[in-house]
Design an enzyme around this catalytic site. Structure first.
Site, short mmCIF file in Angstrom:
data_model
loop_
_atom_site.label_atom_id
_atom_site.label_comp_id
_atom_site.label_asym_id
_atom_site.label_seq_id
_atom_site.Cartn_x
_atom_site.Cartn_y
_atom_site.Cartn_z
N THR A 1 0.86 -1.18 0.00
CA THR A 1 0.00 0.00 0.00
C THR A 1 0.90 1.23 0.00
OG1 THR A 1 -1.66 -1.22 1.25
CG2 THR A 1 -1.82 1.20 1.29
N GLU B 1 -3.48 -4.67 -2.75
CA GLU B 1 -4.01 -5.90 -2.16
C GLU B 1 -5.18 -5.57 -1.22
OE1 GLU B 1 -3.24 -9.28 -2.61
OE2 GLU B 1 -5.08 -9.22 -1.46
N LEU C 1 -6.75 -8.22 0.68
CA LEU C 1 -7.03 -9.37 1.55
C LEU C 1 -7.22 -8.93 3.00
CD1 LEU C 1 -4.40 -10.14 3.50
CD2 LEU C 1 -3.52 -11.01 1.36
N LYS D 1 -6.92 1.98 -3.09
CA LYS D 1 -6.54 1.22 -1.89
C LYS D 1 -6.77 2.07 -0.63
CE LYS D 1 -5.05 -1.67 0.93
NZ LYS D 1 -5.82 -2.85 1.28
N LEU E 1 -20.44 -2.88 10.12
CA LEU E 1 -21.31 -2.09 11.00
C LEU E 1 -21.33 -2.72 12.38
CD1 LEU E 1 -24.45 -1.06 8.90
CD2 LEU E 1 -22.50 0.34 9.60
N CYS F 1 -3.35 -2.31 9.07
CA CYS F 1 -3.72 -1.45 7.93
C CYS F 1 -4.55 -0.22 8.28
CB CYS F 1 -4.45 -2.29 6.89
SG CYS F 1 -3.36 -3.51 6.15
N LYS G 1 -8.01 -9.04 15.79
CA LYS G 1 -9.27 -9.62 15.30
C LYS G 1 -9.12 -11.14 15.39
CE LYS G 1 -9.76 -10.08 10.72
NZ LYS G 1 -9.81 -9.81 9.28
N1 NAD Z 1 -1.26 -7.30 6.30
C1 NAD Z 1 -2.34 -7.13 5.54
O1 NAD Z 1 -3.40 -7.65 5.84
C2 NAD Z 1 -2.29 -6.27 4.31
C3 NAD Z 1 -3.36 -6.30 3.40
C4 NAD Z 1 -3.31 -5.50 2.25
C5 NAD Z 1 -2.22 -4.70 2.02
N2 NAD Z 1 -1.18 -4.68 2.92
C6 NAD Z 1 0.00 -3.87 2.60
O2 NAD Z 1 0.98 -4.77 2.07
C7 NAD Z 1 2.31 -4.38 2.48
C8 NAD Z 1 2.96 -5.52 3.23
O3 NAD Z 1 2.25 -5.75 4.40
P1 NAD Z 1 2.56 -7.01 5.34
O4 NAD Z 1 1.61 -6.96 6.47
O5 NAD Z 1 2.63 -8.22 4.49
O6 NAD Z 1 4.06 -6.63 5.82
P2 NAD Z 1 5.03 -7.40 6.80
O7 NAD Z 1 5.73 -6.37 7.57
O8 NAD Z 1 4.31 -8.49 7.49
O9 NAD Z 1 6.09 -8.10 5.80
C9 NAD Z 1 7.02 -7.43 5.03
C10 NAD Z 1 8.17 -8.39 4.71
O10 NAD Z 1 9.06 -7.77 3.78
C11 NAD Z 1 10.41 -8.14 4.10
N3 NAD Z 1 11.32 -7.18 3.47
C12 NAD Z 1 11.49 -5.87 3.76
N4 NAD Z 1 12.37 -5.33 2.91
C13 NAD Z 1 12.77 -6.30 2.04
C14 NAD Z 1 13.66 -6.36 0.92
N5 NAD Z 1 14.32 -5.28 0.50
N6 NAD Z 1 13.81 -7.54 0.30
C15 NAD Z 1 13.17 -8.65 0.72
N7 NAD Z 1 12.31 -8.65 1.76
C16 NAD Z 1 12.11 -7.49 2.41
C17 NAD Z 1 10.41 -8.15 5.62
O11 NAD Z 1 11.47 -8.90 6.15
C18 NAD Z 1 9.03 -8.76 5.93
O12 NAD Z 1 9.10 -10.17 6.05
C19 NAD Z 1 2.10 -3.09 3.28
O13 NAD Z 1 2.22 -2.00 2.42
C20 NAD Z 1 0.67 -3.21 3.79
O14 NAD Z 1 0.09 -1.94 4.04
C21 NAD Z 1 -1.19 -5.46 4.05
O1 UPG Z 2 -17.65 -4.17 11.60
C1 UPG Z 2 -16.48 -4.19 11.94
C2 UPG Z 2 -15.44 -4.73 11.13
C3 UPG Z 2 -14.13 -4.68 11.59
N1 UPG Z 2 -13.84 -4.14 12.81
C4 UPG Z 2 -12.43 -4.08 13.27
O2 UPG Z 2 -11.65 -3.50 12.22
C5 UPG Z 2 -10.32 -4.02 12.24
C6 UPG Z 2 -9.91 -4.49 10.86
O3 UPG Z 2 -10.68 -5.63 10.50
P1 UPG Z 2 -10.62 -6.27 9.04
O4 UPG Z 2 -10.88 -5.25 8.04
O5 UPG Z 2 -11.51 -7.45 9.04
O6 UPG Z 2 -9.11 -6.81 9.00
P2 UPG Z 2 -7.78 -6.43 8.19
O7 UPG Z 2 -7.07 -7.71 8.01
O8 UPG Z 2 -7.10 -5.31 8.89
O9 UPG Z 2 -8.26 -5.96 6.73
C7 UPG Z 2 -8.38 -4.59 6.35
O10 UPG Z 2 -7.13 -4.05 6.00
C8 UPG Z 2 -6.44 -4.77 4.93
C9 UPG Z 2 -5.08 -4.13 4.77
O11 UPG Z 2 -5.09 -2.99 3.97
C10 UPG Z 2 -7.28 -4.69 3.67
O12 UPG Z 2 -6.62 -5.37 2.62
C11 UPG Z 2 -8.65 -5.29 3.94
O13 UPG Z 2 -9.47 -5.16 2.78
C12 UPG Z 2 -9.30 -4.55 5.11
O14 UPG Z 2 -10.56 -5.13 5.46
C13 UPG Z 2 -10.32 -5.14 13.31
O15 UPG Z 2 -9.75 -4.63 14.51
C14 UPG Z 2 -11.80 -5.45 13.51
O16 UPG Z 2 -12.08 -5.92 14.81
C15 UPG Z 2 -14.84 -3.63 13.62
O17 UPG Z 2 -14.59 -3.12 14.73
N2 UPG Z 2 -16.13 -3.66 13.15
#
Ligand code: NAD
Ligand code: UPG
Length: 441
Positions: free
Chosen positions: A121, A151, A153, A204, A250, A260, A320
């Site tokens: 992101t 992403e 997820l 995003k 909600l 995130c 969560k």
């Molecule tokens: N966690 C989520 O649910 C989620 C969902 C959607 C988007 N995102 C976005 O995706 C990105 C990654 O999130 P995350 O939670 O997976 O991060 P994370 O911190 O769990 O993992 C990042 C990984 O990248 C590695 N890394 C860092 N620099 C590197 C390099 N130069 N070469 C190789 N590896 C390297 C680190 O060692 C680490 O294992 C962020 O921008 C986040 O905002 C996260």
């Molecule tokens: O009705 C709701 C829904 C969620 N939550 C809270 O909101 C937070 C985030 O929940 P959730 O969105 O399910 O989890 P994430 O894994 O953080 O996912 C969000 O953040 C990701 C990282 O960017 C995105 O990719 C996803 O689409 C987005 O849902 C948690 O603390 C939940 O407990 C509430 O309090 N009320």
């Protein structure tokens, strides 16, 4: 297609594993040697339902491998995904240092033309910066293009979301690059939305900010419900029946946490600020969330004004259910405040206790079960709506000194707690106060 993924966190690992599952040959690269060693043995460094099984299957079928070596990991790849972290800077803006490093790693190690796909992101304009960084450091005879592919997820259902998401967003400058990434993703069977790079980057942040806004909105309504004697569960259900509003996100509670929403809302405020736009609504969303995370301690102090030496159970530590992720979990703030007030804190979480131990105050103690945590406690605080907690036999709370439950996730119906004689304070609902003496232990 031969694909490399840089960064194997929640996003990188799930991306790599899912892409291998649909037939691509994927090499995942991470700088963390311990993580890579685990993954090479088929062990997932994170808890994510379904991930380990899919990972092992694709390693065994020779479509998935792991390395710490960028040169080897990027060799012969047509497409390279960047999935490194973009954490929060002190001022709330997104820290781009890992993304810049990944761009340099690509530039210094590629020996072929590539498409670089940004999964991380990143603020609007970052893909332009990635392109410039790579082009200015790579061999002059090579060509590269960038694609924004944010992403969406959710942790706890990440594998499911990869195969059943609502959309895949592809932001690209050239039709060629856009089509290549579309073809790669086609087997997921998820609708694809193609757009320009800057819009993809904004989609995003805007999506996360909108979902966070829904949560802060319903939390404010829940606070007003408490003052007026309405029931937030009924209000949310009634609102959600309107398809323009929708029933998801909600659920009132103790605010949003995780890796995130907290950082991305603050980053978007900064992104807007950089072009001299004050995002007033989103500032309100962030402030409401901060207030909401403190609401449980207020409710506890109304019941037990002095916590010194009192045994308080904390049920649920992850931000969560179905994840071991502790990032920005309400449990960090709540346990810290309990310790500050002198309480003896006994915590339990089905999955996140390993991570919690390195994050929470060392004075927090850990129980092996809900039963052990609540026995003899003077109050139980519920912070995460794990099924294991929601399905607890309510009579168990009678093993507490006095059955006092403060629930930040509205896990139980008021009727059920009342018929079990539990003093029950939840979010946006009337207090259930029918207290009976605790049974002898
Ligand atoms: N966690 C989520 O649910 C989620 C969902 C959607 C988007 N995102 C976005 O995706 C990105 C990654 O999130 P995350 O939670 O997976 O991060 P994370 O911190 O769990 O993992 C990042 C990984 O990248 C590695 N890394 C860092 N620099 C590197 C390099 N130069 N070469 C190789 N590896 C390297 C680190 O060692 C680490 O294992 C962020 O921008 C986040 O905002 C996260
Ligand atoms: O009705 C709701 C829904 C969620 N939550 C809270 O909101 C937070 C985030 O929940 P959730 O969105 O399910 O989890 P994430 O894994 O953080 O996912 C969000 O953040 C990701 C990282 O960017 C995105 O990719 C996803 O689409 C987005 O849902 C948690 O603390 C939940 O407990 C509430 O309090 N009320």
């Amino acid at each position: 297609m031969k694909i490399s993924v840089i960064g194997t966190g929640y996003v990188g690992l799930v991306t790599g594993v899912s892409l291998s599952e649909i037939g691509h040959h994927v090499t995942c690269i991470d700088v963390n040697q311990d993580k890579v060693a685990k993954m090479q043995q088929g062990i997932s460094p994170i808890y994510e339902p379904g991930l380990s099984e899919m990972m092992t299957k694709n390693i065994n079928e020779n479509r998935l491998s792991f390395t710490t070596d960028h040169r080897q990991g990027l060799k012969h790849s047509d497409v390279i995904y960047i999935a490194v972290g973009t954490p929060e800077n002190h001022d709330g803006s997104a820290d781009m240092s890992y993304v810049i490093q990944a761009a340099r790693d690509i530039a210094e190690n590629i020996q072929q033309n590539v498409i670089v796909v940004t999964k991380s992101t990143v603020p609007v304009g970052t893909n332009d910066m990635i392109k410039q960084t790579i082009q200015s450091h790579m061999a002059a005879n090579l060509q590269m293009e960038v694609v924004s592919n944010p992403e969406f997820l959710k942790e706890g259902s990440a594998i499911h979301d990869s195969f059943h998401g609502d959309r895949i967003v592809i932001g690209a400058e050239s039709e060629y690059a856009s089509n290549v990434i579309e073809q790669i993703n086609q087997p997921f069977g998820v609708p694809i939305f193609k757009t320009d790079i800057k819009s993809a980057e904004m989609i995003k942040y805007a999506s996360n900010a909108f979902l966070a806004t829904k949560i802060s909105f319903i939390n404010e309504i829940s606070n007003i419900c408490e003052l007026l004697g309405a029931n937030i569960e009924n209000v949310s259900t009634g609102m959600g029946l309107d398809q323009r509003i929708g029933s998801q996100f909600l659920k009132a509670g103790i605010g949003y946490g995780g890796s995130c929403f907290p950082k991305d809302t603050k980053a978007l405020i900064q992104i807007a600020g950089n072009v001299e736009y004050e995002f007033e609504l989103l500032k309100g969303v962030v402030n409401v969330n901060k207030k909401q995370q403190g609401i449980l301690i207020g409710k506890l102090n109304d019941c037990l004004p002095i916590l010194t030496g009192k045994r308080i159970a904390v049920l649920g530590l992850a931000f969560k259910p179905n994840t071991d992720d502790m990032r920005e979990s309400a449990s960090i703030r709540v346990t810290e405040e309990l310790i500050k007030q002198g309480a003896h804190v006994i915590a339990y979480d089905p999955i996140a206790m390993g991570n919690a131990k390195s994050i929470l105050n060392p004075l927090v103690e850990y129980a092996d079960s809900i039963e052990e945590a609540i026995a003899d406690s003077e109050a139980a605080l519920i912070l995460t709506d794990w099924d294991e907690i929601k399905n607890i036999e309510l009579a168990l709370f009678k093993t507490m000194k006095k059955p006092l439950v403060i629930d930040g996730r509205n896990c139980f119906s008021l009727e059920a707690v009342e018929s079990n004689g539990i003093e029950y304070h939840s979010i946006g609902r009337p207090v259930a106060t029918k207290v009976i003496e605790a049974a002898p232990i």
